[in-house]
Write an enzyme that holds these catalytic residues in place. Structure first.
Site: not given
Ligand code: SF4
Length: 488
Positions: A19, A120, A45
């Protein structure tokens, strides 16, 4: 990150960050800034992207599969997300066919108003918390661990949003860098060990947050500082910035793999240029594992800075002996080893005219399964290389990551199954060496690894996880992660 097991990448031989997050508040063009910032974080990502904005009255959300550019390049897409505050997220897709509902930012209407969060990292007790919440009547909309935070905030009895968030996060273990939006402003926070990165910047009157500083370069913002481990930074619509440290004092343990591979080389992480750190790892590798050779060749693109460092230190010339095609579409979901191998060949090609008859030192950032390394060594030999020596700019990756990085289960990691010599035989190199853990620490500015208090998370190399792993301890497949006999 998703609670179900993630797909493995098609070329499947890298750990993969899952992420990236970006947020902007008090910006006239908050959504456009966020889209640009996310674009700079695309490497973190590539399967899905989302942005949520707030115009003082309403929250607006747009989330879709695919790259940032596929979802947020048109003026209509940006105009559909009005307001002075926006946060966005890029991530990898996961199993379970539930793609869209897991794409972040996640949003919920709480008693206190709207609440949007981009995360994240990975919460290592998410399943345990979730089971408890479900027993108490919570109904989950996604399989994302991030939704656990929303439920914990919703059920907290503290009066203010920041107190409710702190109350929720006290129950959470693992890694999180969060950007939260509420009707009163933005909260950016990092877990007490600061495992995943998060930085704060300024552009005019706007405050911006991002997983990596490179996103600020791209939007024209100035890097102010890192969000500190365990810190909550609150920014309201008058531009007031408040810093809270509710979790007490902890020694920071940022992910050392950000230096090795995840972050873009033009980012600054934990106070150091990622590019310079990677070059220094290569220099360290040349000191620790020299070899008589004609050329230093990087495995593109991530091996390039370390190869430059290796060449500078050793005096062996740096050359591009492997050319990477930038036009190969990223083929997703190829679970068989055979399919992975063909992906390697389409992506990389030996520069035959250069390599033929030469002794080559190949430099890569890591070896995960070993399948890509094997194919690349084979490719160099087919191109006529006389000797192929493999040097790796990280210690052997022998343990899985549970902090928001997609790793195969432990039994699939080559370094978990084999000592160095069998690994060398497996990838068919003439010699194989990895940088030492102390060498890696030295390259990123420490005097070595402090064994009593390691300065970074390095669990994928050492197996020393800096937090409890509650869900793993409960899982049926935990045997796959436990130590087993290696091929010596
Ligand atoms: S286990 Fe490895 S990849 Fe995961 S956070 Fe720690 S250092 Fe980073």
């Amino acid at each position: 990150m998703n609670l179900t097991h993630p797909f493995l990448d098609a070329d499947g031989d890298k750990l993969r960050e899952e992420c990236g997050v970006f947020g902007a508040i008090n910006a006239a063009d908050a959504t456009a800034l966020t889209a640009l910032g996310l674009h700079a974080l695309q490497h973190r990502g590539q399967e899905a992207a989302g942005i949520t904005s707030f115009d003082g009255q309403e929250f607006y959300s747009s989330r879709g599969l695919g790259h940032v550019a596929e979802n947020f390049s048109s003026s209509e897409a940006i105009a559909a997300l009005p307001g002075m505050m926006a946060a966005g997220h890029v991530r990898y897709s996961t199993t379970g066919g539930s793609g869209l509902r897991n794409i972040q930012p996640l949003y919920a209407d709480l008693a206190s108003g709207g609440f949007a969060v981009a995360h994240n990292g990975n919460i290592s007790n998410a399943q345990t918390l979730r089971d408890d919440l479900v027993r108490r009547g919570a109904i989950f909309q996604s399989t994302s661990d991030t939704e656990v935070i929303i439920h914990l905030v919703a059920t907290s009895r503290y009066p203010t949003m920041s107190d409710r968030l702190v109350d929720a996060l006290r129950l959470v273990e693992g890694a999180y860098s969060l950007i939260v939006m509420t009707p009163t402003g933005m909260i950016a926070c990092r877990d007490p060990l600061g495992i995943r990165p998060l930085v704060m910047g300024k552009i005019g009157d706007a405050t911006v947050f991002a997983s990596e500083s490179v996103a600020f370069d791209v939007v024209g913002a100035e890097l102010v500082r890192e969000v500190l481990p365990g810190e909550l930074v609150l920014v309201d619509f008058d531009g007031n910035v408040t810093s809270l440290h509710p979790f007490g004092n902890h020694r920071a343990r940022p992910c050392i793999f950000e230096h090795v591979y995840f972050s873009r080389p033009d980012s600054v992480f934990a106070g150091h240029s990622v590019y310079e750190a990677r070059k220094a790892i290569g220099q360290q590798l040349a000191i620790e594992a020299p070899v008589e050779a004609d050329l230093v060749v990087p495995v593109p693109d991530s091996g390039v800075p370390a190869a430059i460092g290796y060449a500078q230190q050793s005096g062996v010339p740096f050359e591009l002996g492997i050319i990477r095609s930038h036009y190969v579409g990223r083929t997703f979901i190829q679970p068989s080893d055979g399919a992975r191998h063909s992906g390697v060949k389409r992506k990389h090609n030996a520069n035959r005219a250069l390599v033929e008859g030469k002794r080559i030192v190949l430099i890569d950032d890591s070896i995960v399964r070993g399948t890509t390394s094997l194919k690349i060594v084979e490719m160099m030999r087919e191109a006529g290389a006389k000797e192929v020596h493999f040097r790796v700019a990280s210690p052997p990756t022998a343990h899985s990551c549970f902090y928001g990085v997609d790793t195969p289960e432990r039994s699939k990691l080559l370094a978990a199954r084999m000592e160095i010599e069998p690994m060398r035989e497996f990838i068919q190199a003439d010699s194989l060496a990895f940088v030492s853990i102390d060498g890696l620490y030295r390259a990123v500015g420490a005097s070595g690894r402090d064994a009593a208090h390691p300065q970074f998370c390095d669990a994928c190399f050492t197996g020393e996880y800096p937090t409890s792993l509650t869900d793993l301890a409960r899982r049926d497949d935990r045997d796959a992660q436990l130590p087993f006999d290696k091929v010596a």
